[in-house]
Write a protein that holds these residues in place. Structure first.
Motif, PDB file in Angstrom:
ATOM      1  N   ASN A 234      11.141  31.201  18.174  1.00  0.00           N
ATOM      2  CA  ASN A 234      11.561  31.274  16.850  1.00  0.00           C
ATOM      3  C   ASN A 234      12.575  32.230  16.472  1.00  0.00           C
ATOM      4  OD1 ASN A 234      10.552  29.093  15.414  1.00  0.00           O
ATOM      5  ND2 ASN A 234       8.388  29.697  15.829  1.00  0.00           N
ATOM      6  N   SER A 235      12.140  33.563  17.089  1.00  0.00           N
ATOM      7  CA  SER A 235      13.026  34.691  16.852  1.00  0.00           C
ATOM      8  C   SER A 235      14.430  34.615  17.440  1.00  0.00           C
ATOM      9  CB  SER A 235      12.274  36.045  17.587  1.00  0.00           C
ATOM     10  OG  SER A 235      11.087  36.131  17.027  1.00  0.00           O
TER      11      SER A 235
ATOM     12  N   ASN B 295      15.662  31.631  17.289  1.00  0.00           N
ATOM     13  CA  ASN B 295      16.311  30.544  16.508  1.00  0.00           C
ATOM     14  C   ASN B 295      16.775  29.347  17.300  1.00  0.00           C
ATOM     15  OD1 ASN B 295      17.076  29.351  13.843  1.00  0.00           O
ATOM     16  ND2 ASN B 295      18.994  29.901  14.230  1.00  0.00           N
TER      17      ASN B 295
ATOM     18  N   ARG C 235       7.232  25.728  13.557  1.00  0.00           N
ATOM     19  CA  ARG C 235       8.572  25.244  13.760  1.00  0.00           C
ATOM     20  C   ARG C 235       8.641  24.322  15.171  1.00  0.00           C
ATOM     21  NH1 ARG C 235      11.720  30.287  11.054  1.00  0.00           N
ATOM     22  NH2 ARG C 235      11.348  30.021   8.886  1.00  0.00           N
TER      23      ARG C 235
ATOM     24  N   ARG D 208      21.078  21.187  18.472  1.00  0.00           N
ATOM     25  CA  ARG D 208      21.920  22.115  18.128  1.00  0.00           C
ATOM     26  C   ARG D 208      23.015  22.119  19.325  1.00  0.00           C
ATOM     27  NH1 ARG D 208      17.556  26.655  16.358  1.00  0.00           N
ATOM     28  NH2 ARG D 208      16.996  25.300  14.372  1.00  0.00           N
TER      29      ARG D 208
END
Length: 566
Positions: free
Chosen positions: A189-190, A192, A214, A311
């Motif tokens: 998560n850090s 992203n 998430r 992504r």
């Protein structure tokens, strides 16, 4: 690095394009239309749609052109091929990228397995991106070959071939705030980076807690209501159609005009024979279309949706600025691939490269004796695993036994086989024996080192002698699959890389696997025996599974004795 000056000049027709695909019917995933025209390519980038000339031109009159297909979740190891050979097989089916989770080999070799898969994948023609396994072992009590802690994953942050964190199978670990599980989630998560889920039949409140971390995808969804609930909570649903688990037919009706952008296609686990004869994501597209899904939407699930989910910038569409990974095919119904453009060039198979393997042997286990298969009779009723055709889910059923000299002689009614799991990574000597129905083979024993997710030896059969021979023959060949009947080995496949993969060409491996298929079908199999068998030791999917430590009731989250029928 983009050559912007050249791209601009080419787009403005001040320079000829390097390659132009002429007169094609272009699938536009943005407008859900078909656009007629040329595609101009400069280097590995699309720079124009319209009327162009090029140094090289390919006439696509009468053909459709789409962005290259993307498999949104796959365990390459299940194909029995190393990534570079897997890659050569898939590109001819129009797949130009895949999102792979290497947790099979990582359960054997740990971080070294990830490094091997990345390097092997780089030598193949398609782009293989990896999700770093989050659950090695799948649960704490598993006897895997390695343990991957959060601290072991840091080294892969920033690797160009790494997209995120692999399927978080330990749902209870998330909900109970297991320290190492949360460290892994916080790490990605850090950074992203996307995080894959694995949450079959998770209740609404638990799903809230799970997705609050998430976690963005799920490929274990099996019905429409479950799919729609997860989409409402912001997840992508990866519609799976593999060899053992096939959820596409049940989920396609959930794909609607207002939600199709939240669905992708995946294969998860697909055998080399299926890949050779049926295909990969191209097959999923065809099957979805045959069920009534609009062809352009089906292609969108396999291209733009997958790219956006993970992504993968500037992939998944035919438009200026996007990567020139393209598929040329003749029909919106059949999706029969004619040619593939990869990185702006017409793909031509160059054959195998020099394959070098620097991994140690993985069968660290002594030969076994027949006595290990004897089961003491404690009562007249016994717990049996019921295997469900074309599903990873099993059921717990209770059967009667006949005893002889204090040991189980027969379990009835039905064709109930004996099953065993043996630890093979650290020579602990740990094993367990149980019973299974639903795998309809007779006069045959099958042993394999493919047993999700820890990949210990798993064996089934109808007599102890053949099962013993099968296990020992499997150890002798360094892992793979062995079939035994009437005291003789009648078929085998050596998979010396982690006991999971072969270095041989896909066609050769497929031929060998087909011979094994022939053998088990002659002995009664109708339900993809090898893949079904491989999931009977996975203690994260309901209801009853077998591990090296015994029967595990997934619903009750506890081990149960063979004769515990309360």
């Amino acid at each position: 690095m983009l050559n912007l000056e050249k791209n601009i000049d080419t787009a403005l027709k001040m320079k000829k394009a390097d390659l132009v695909l002429k007169n094609g019917s272009i699938i536009n995933v943005f407008t859900q239309d078909i656009e007629k025209g040329d595609i101009a390519i400069s280097g590995d980038v699309i720079v124009g749609i319209g009327d162009y000339s090029g140094e090289e031109e390919i006439d696509c009159s009468g053909y459709f052109i789409s962005s290259g297909f993307i498999d949104s979740h796959v365990h390459i190891e299940s194909s029995k091929l190393i990534p570079e050979n897997y890659s050569r097989l898939l590109i001819n089916r129009g797949i130009t990228a895949c999102i792979a989770d290497p947790h099979e080999i990582v359960n054997v070799y740990g971080a070294e397995g990830i490094k091997f898969m990345i390097e092997s994948g780089r030598r193949g023609p398609i782009d293989i991106f990896y999700m770093i396994p989050s659950s090695v072992p799948a649960v704490d009590f598993e006897d895997s070959g390695a343990v991957l802690r959060a601290s072991d994953l840091v080294q892969f942050i920033g690797n160009e071939n790494v997209r995120g964190l692999g399927e978080v199978m330990n749902v209870q670990g998330v909900l109970s705030k297991d320290e190492d599980t949360l460290k892994k989630l916080k790490l990605f998560n850090s950074a992203n980076m996307p995080i894959d889920g694995h949450a079959p039949q998770v209740s609404s409140i638990d799903l809230n807690a799970y997705t609050s971390c998430r976690i963005r995808t799920d490929h274990e969804t099996s019905d429409i209501d479950e799919a729609l609930t997860k989409i409402m909570r912001g997840m992508y649903i990866l519609i799976r159609h593999g060899t053992a688990a096939k959820n596409l037919k049940s989920l396609i009706p959930a794909v609607k005009e207002n939600n199709y952008n939240r669905f992708c296609f995946c294969t998860d686990d697909k055998d080399v024979v299926d890949l050779v004869h049926k295909g990969s994501i191209d097959y999923n597209i065809k099957l979805a279309i045959s069920m009534g899904l609009d062809p352009i939407k089906a292609i969108t699930l396999a291209t733009l949706n997958a790219a956006q989910c993970y992504r993968l910038m500037w992939r998944g569409a035919v438009a200026p600025g996007y990567r020139a990974d393209l598929v040329i095919f003749n029909s919106l119904k059949d999706i029969n691939v004619k040619q593939v453009i990869k990185d702006g060039k017409l793909y031509k198979d160059v054959g195998e490269t020099d394959i070098k393997i620097n991994l140690p042997p993985s069968m660290n286990i002594n030969y076994i004796h027949e006595e290990v298969f004897r089961v003491k009779a404690k009562s007249k009723k016994i717990n049996v695993i019921q295997s469900i055709p074309h599903s990873l889910i099993t059921k717990r059923v209770v059967k009667e036994i006949e005893a002889k000299d204090g040991y189980v002689e027969r379990v009835y009614p039905g064709n109930v086989l004996k099953i065993g799991v043996f630890e093979r990574h650290k020579n602990t000597g740990r094993y367990s024996i149980g019973y299974v129905e639903g795998l309809e083979i007779k006069e045959l024993a099958v042993a394999q080192s493919i047993a999700h997710d820890s990949h210990n030896i798993i064996v089934i059969g109808d007599n102890d002698k053949d099962m013993t021979i099968a296990v020992n023959a499997l150890i002798a060949i360094g892992g793979g699959i062995v079939t035994v009947s009437k005291g003789e080995v009648i078929g085998d496949l050596s998979l010396p890389i982690a006991g999971l993969m072969s270095c041989e060409d896909s066609k050769i491996v497929a031929q060998k696997v087909e011979e094994l298929y022939r053998i088990v079908m002659e002995h009664g199999d109708k339900n993809s025996l090898f893949l079904s068998l491989s999931f009977l030791s996975l203690p994260v999917i309901s209801e009853l599974k077998i591990t090296t430590r015994g029967l595990y009731n997934v619903v009750e989250n506890r081990f149960i004795d063979l004769f515990d029928i309360n």
